[in-house]
Design a protein around this motif. Structure first.
Motif, PDB file in Angstrom:
ATOM      1  N   THR A   1       0.858  -1.178   0.000  1.00 46.49           N
ATOM      2  CA  THR A   1       0.000   0.000   0.000  1.00 46.49           C
ATOM      3  C   THR A   1       0.898   1.233   0.000  1.00 46.49           C
ATOM      4  OG1 THR A   1      -0.108  -0.104   2.414  1.00 46.49           O
ATOM      5  CG2 THR A   1      -1.951  -1.083   1.187  1.00 46.49           C
ATOM      6  N   SER A   2       0.292   2.389  -0.143  1.00 48.55           N
ATOM      7  CA  SER A   2       1.072   3.620  -0.170  1.00 48.55           C
ATOM      8  C   SER A   2       0.234   4.778   0.359  1.00 48.55           C
ATOM      9  CB  SER A   2       1.557   3.922  -1.598  1.00 48.55           C
ATOM     10  OG  SER A   2       0.477   3.904  -2.509  1.00 48.55           O
ATOM     11  N   ARG A   3       0.879   5.900   0.501  1.00 45.66           N
ATOM     12  CA  ARG A   3       0.192   7.089   1.001  1.00 45.66           C
ATOM     13  C   ARG A   3      -0.848   7.565   0.000  1.00 45.66           C
ATOM     14  NH1 ARG A   3       2.200  13.168   1.786  1.00 45.66           N
ATOM     15  NH2 ARG A   3       0.807  13.778   3.485  1.00 45.66           N
ATOM     16  N   ALA A   4      -1.983   8.028   0.512  1.00 48.78           N
ATOM     17  CA  ALA A   4      -3.063   8.558  -0.324  1.00 48.78           C
ATOM     18  C   ALA A   4      -3.345  10.007   0.042  1.00 48.78           C
ATOM     19  CB  ALA A   4      -4.331   7.728  -0.155  1.00 48.78           C
ATOM     20  N   LEU A   5      -3.706  10.778  -0.964  1.00 45.92           N
ATOM     21  CA  LEU A   5      -4.150  12.155  -0.756  1.00 45.92           C
ATOM     22  C   LEU A   5      -5.559  12.311  -1.301  1.00 45.92           C
ATOM     23  CD1 LEU A   5      -1.064  14.274  -1.924  1.00 45.92           C
ATOM     24  CD2 LEU A   5      -1.637  13.577   0.413  1.00 45.92           C
TER      25      LEU A   5
ATOM     26  N   VAL B   1      -5.317  17.000  -0.014  1.00 50.10           N
ATOM     27  CA  VAL B   1      -5.245  17.014   1.446  1.00 50.10           C
ATOM     28  C   VAL B   1      -4.755  15.646   1.899  1.00 50.10           C
ATOM     29  CG1 VAL B   1      -6.519  17.256   3.605  1.00 50.10           C
ATOM     30  CG2 VAL B   1      -7.127  18.669   1.642  1.00 50.10           C
ATOM     31  N   GLY B   2      -3.774  15.623   2.790  1.00 46.53           N
ATOM     32  CA  GLY B   2      -3.232  14.371   3.288  1.00 46.53           C
ATOM     33  C   GLY B   2      -3.938  13.896   4.543  1.00 46.53           C
ATOM     34  N   PHE B   3      -3.506  12.749   5.010  1.00 46.96           N
ATOM     35  CA  PHE B   3      -4.065  12.153   6.213  1.00 46.96           C
ATOM     36  C   PHE B   3      -2.979  12.116   7.291  1.00 46.96           C
ATOM     37  CE2 PHE B   3      -6.228  10.367   2.586  1.00 46.96           C
ATOM     38  CZ  PHE B   3      -7.563  10.404   2.944  1.00 46.96           C
ATOM     39  N   PRO B   4      -3.313  12.463   8.530  1.00 50.66           N
ATOM     40  CA  PRO B   4      -2.316  12.373   9.599  1.00 50.66           C
ATOM     41  C   PRO B   4      -2.103  10.921  10.014  1.00 50.66           C
ATOM     42  CG  PRO B   4      -4.434  13.034  10.499  1.00 50.66           C
ATOM     43  CD  PRO B   4      -4.616  12.999   8.999  1.00 50.66           C
ATOM     44  N   GLY B   5      -0.926  10.641  10.518  1.00 49.37           N
ATOM     45  CA  GLY B   5      -0.706   9.334  11.115  1.00 49.37           C
ATOM     46  C   GLY B   5      -0.312   8.225  10.167  1.00 49.37           C
ATOM     47  N   ASP B   6       0.200   8.550   8.966  1.00 49.86           N
ATOM     48  CA  ASP B   6       0.694   7.494   8.095  1.00 49.86           C
ATOM     49  C   ASP B   6       1.791   6.718   8.821  1.00 49.86           C
ATOM     50  OD1 ASP B   6      -0.880   7.976   5.824  1.00 49.86           O
ATOM     51  OD2 ASP B   6       0.469   9.553   5.117  1.00 49.86           O
ATOM     52  N   PRO B   7       1.843   5.395   8.635  1.00 49.13           N
ATOM     53  CA  PRO B   7       2.917   4.626   9.280  1.00 49.13           C
ATOM     54  C   PRO B   7       4.265   4.907   8.630  1.00 49.13           C
ATOM     55  CG  PRO B   7       1.621   3.219   7.831  1.00 49.13           C
ATOM     56  CD  PRO B   7       0.924   4.539   7.870  1.00 49.13           C
ATOM     57  N   ASP B   8       5.317   4.438   9.279  1.00 47.40           N
ATOM     58  CA  ASP B   8       6.639   4.546   8.685  1.00 47.40           C
ATOM     59  C   ASP B   8       6.721   3.676   7.433  1.00 47.40           C
ATOM     60  OD1 ASP B   8       7.465   6.195  10.750  1.00 47.40           O
ATOM     61  OD2 ASP B   8       8.236   4.519  11.945  1.00 47.40           O
TER      62      ASP B   8
ATOM     63  N   ARG C   1     -10.949   2.193  11.358  1.00 48.75           N
ATOM     64  CA  ARG C   1     -10.208   2.908  10.316  1.00 48.75           C
ATOM     65  C   ARG C   1      -8.784   2.372  10.285  1.00 48.75           C
ATOM     66  NH1 ARG C   1     -13.218   7.094   8.423  1.00 48.75           N
ATOM     67  NH2 ARG C   1     -14.909   7.821   9.786  1.00 48.75           N
ATOM     68  N   ALA C   2      -8.396   1.862   9.131  1.00 45.45           N
ATOM     69  CA  ALA C   2      -7.056   1.294   9.003  1.00 45.45           C
ATOM     70  C   ALA C   2      -6.021   2.395   8.842  1.00 45.45           C
ATOM     71  CB  ALA C   2      -7.004   0.348   7.809  1.00 45.45           C
ATOM     72  N   GLN C   3      -4.783   2.074   9.167  1.00 40.75           N
ATOM     73  CA  GLN C   3      -3.698   3.043   9.028  1.00 40.75           C
ATOM     74  C   GLN C   3      -3.173   3.142   7.610  1.00 40.75           C
ATOM     75  OE1 GLN C   3      -3.508  -0.086  10.026  1.00 40.75           O
ATOM     76  NE2 GLN C   3      -1.477  -0.621  10.830  1.00 40.75           N
TER      77      GLN C   3
ATOM     78  N   TRP D   1       3.530  -4.109   2.845  1.00 40.55           N
ATOM     79  CA  TRP D   1       4.523  -3.037   2.720  1.00 40.55           C
ATOM     80  C   TRP D   1       3.798  -1.716   2.597  1.00 40.55           C
ATOM     81  CZ3 TRP D   1       9.775  -2.873   3.062  1.00 40.55           C
ATOM     82  CH2 TRP D   1      10.408  -1.704   2.613  1.00 40.55           C
ATOM     83  N   PHE D   2       4.369  -0.673   3.208  1.00 42.31           N
ATOM     84  CA  PHE D   2       3.822   0.679   3.050  1.00 42.31           C
ATOM     85  C   PHE D   2       4.890   1.590   2.499  1.00 42.31           C
ATOM     86  CE2 PHE D   2       3.017   5.009   4.614  1.00 42.31           C
ATOM     87  CZ  PHE D   2       1.786   5.223   4.028  1.00 42.31           C
ATOM     88  N   THR D   3       4.533   2.347   1.470  1.00 44.83           N
ATOM     89  CA  THR D   3       5.413   3.352   0.873  1.00 44.83           C
ATOM     90  C   THR D   3       4.927   4.733   1.262  1.00 44.83           C
ATOM     91  OG1 THR D   3       5.925   1.934  -1.022  1.00 44.83           O
ATOM     92  CG2 THR D   3       6.292   4.297  -1.298  1.00 44.83           C
ATOM     93  N   ARG D   4       5.826   5.562   1.782  1.00 43.10           N
ATOM     94  CA  ARG D   4       5.454   6.903   2.232  1.00 43.10           C
ATOM     95  C   ARG D   4       5.212   7.866   1.080  1.00 43.10           C
ATOM     96  NH1 ARG D   4       4.368   8.853   7.449  1.00 43.10           N
ATOM     97  NH2 ARG D   4       5.546  10.717   6.922  1.00 43.10           N
ATOM     98  N   GLU D   5       5.769   7.577  -0.076  1.00 47.79           N
ATOM     99  CA  GLU D   5       5.499   8.442  -1.231  1.00 47.79           C
ATOM    100  C   GLU D   5       4.037   8.295  -1.638  1.00 47.79           C
ATOM    101  OE1 GLU D   5       8.501   8.966  -4.381  1.00 47.79           O
ATOM    102  OE2 GLU D   5       9.569   7.350  -3.373  1.00 47.79           O
TER     103      GLU D   5
END
Length: 248
Positions: free
Chosen positions: A117-121, A130-137, A156-158, A199-203
């Motif tokens: 998964t990855s960061r969503a806006l 607009v972003g979401f607070p609290g994205d994991p590392d 609500r999932a992270q 896996w989580f991608t911060r981009e």
């Protein structure tokens, strides 16, 4: 099997007008040599309203079928998923450049990962995000971590299920998306995390369009009685899978 990332999109008439934007975001993707993408668009229904918006591209397959909701449409689209990886893309959303390559690289590098998964806006009507607070590392997400966070944070999932990139065989083994009127993607995400690491991608990997006609914006989506029932079966499935001790 083809070295191919299959993008699966469920669409209905109100969201069909956004398909050209989604296609443009796919055309901006780059993949390693020898890899390609194939976009499977599955209409949830059999109207005449969607086909005019489907891009004329040999990499695009369009199918129609009986209405059953987005989860059913995505699952039946797997009949045309002729590659080892499946990427979710809702009809009204867009992928930033580089998304497919990052997802692919994460899973190709570690056979022990089942999904990414990855960061969503949020993409607002005026074009701002607009972003979401609290994205994991950035990094691996251990088995059970999504369920634990989800249960402790009002369901609500992270990580955002609309950013999912998953191994096709694992997706099929779990039966595709859940047979629910909503939250079918969250149900799949929790099931995946019950049996495999992710896996989580911060981009940023998704622009999640906000508009008046989207399904998640309707009052029925937040009906408290139905929501409790959906969350109950989502959680029960994930815990049952975890209890079996089966993993990828």
């Amino acid at each position: 099997m083809h070295r191919r990332v299959v993008i699966v999109t469920a669409v209905h008439a109100p969201s069909a007008r956004f398909l050209p934007d989604a296609h443009a975001s796919l055309c901006a993707q780059t993949l390693p040599d020898g890899w390609e993408w194939h976009w499977v668009i599955q209409e949830d229904g059999e109207s005449d309203a969607v086909r005019p918006h489907v891009p004329d591209d040999p990499r695009v397959t369009f199918r129609q079928g009986r209405r059953g909701g987005p989860g059913v449409a995505r699952t039946i689209a797997l009949a045309h998923a002729d590659g080892p990886y499946v990427k979710v893309l809702d009809a009204d959303d867009r992928l930033p450049p580089g998304t497919l390559a990052r997802d692919l690289a994460a899973l190709e590098a570690d056979p022990g990962l089942g999904w990414a998964t990855s960061r969503a806006l949020d993409l607002l009507p005026d074009g701002t995000t607009v972003g979401f607070p609290g994205d994991p590392d950035e990094g691996p997400i251990e088995r059970g971590a999504v369920l634990d966070f989800w249960a402790a944070n009002d369901y609500r999932a992270q990580v955002h299920p609309a950013t999912l990139f998953v191994r096709r065989d694992l997706l099929l083994a779990l039966g595709g998306w859940m047979a629910l009127p909503a939250s079918e993607d969250t149900g799949l995400l929790l099931a995946l995390n019950a049996v495999s690491r992710g896996w989580f991608t911060r981009e940023v990997g998704l622009y999640y369009r906000k508009w008046d006609g989207q399904v998640t914006g309707q009052s029925s989506h937040v009906d408290p009685v139905e929501r409790r029932a959906r969350m109950s079966v989502v959680e029960s499935r994930a815990r049952a899978l975890a209890g079996l001790g089966w993993g990828s």
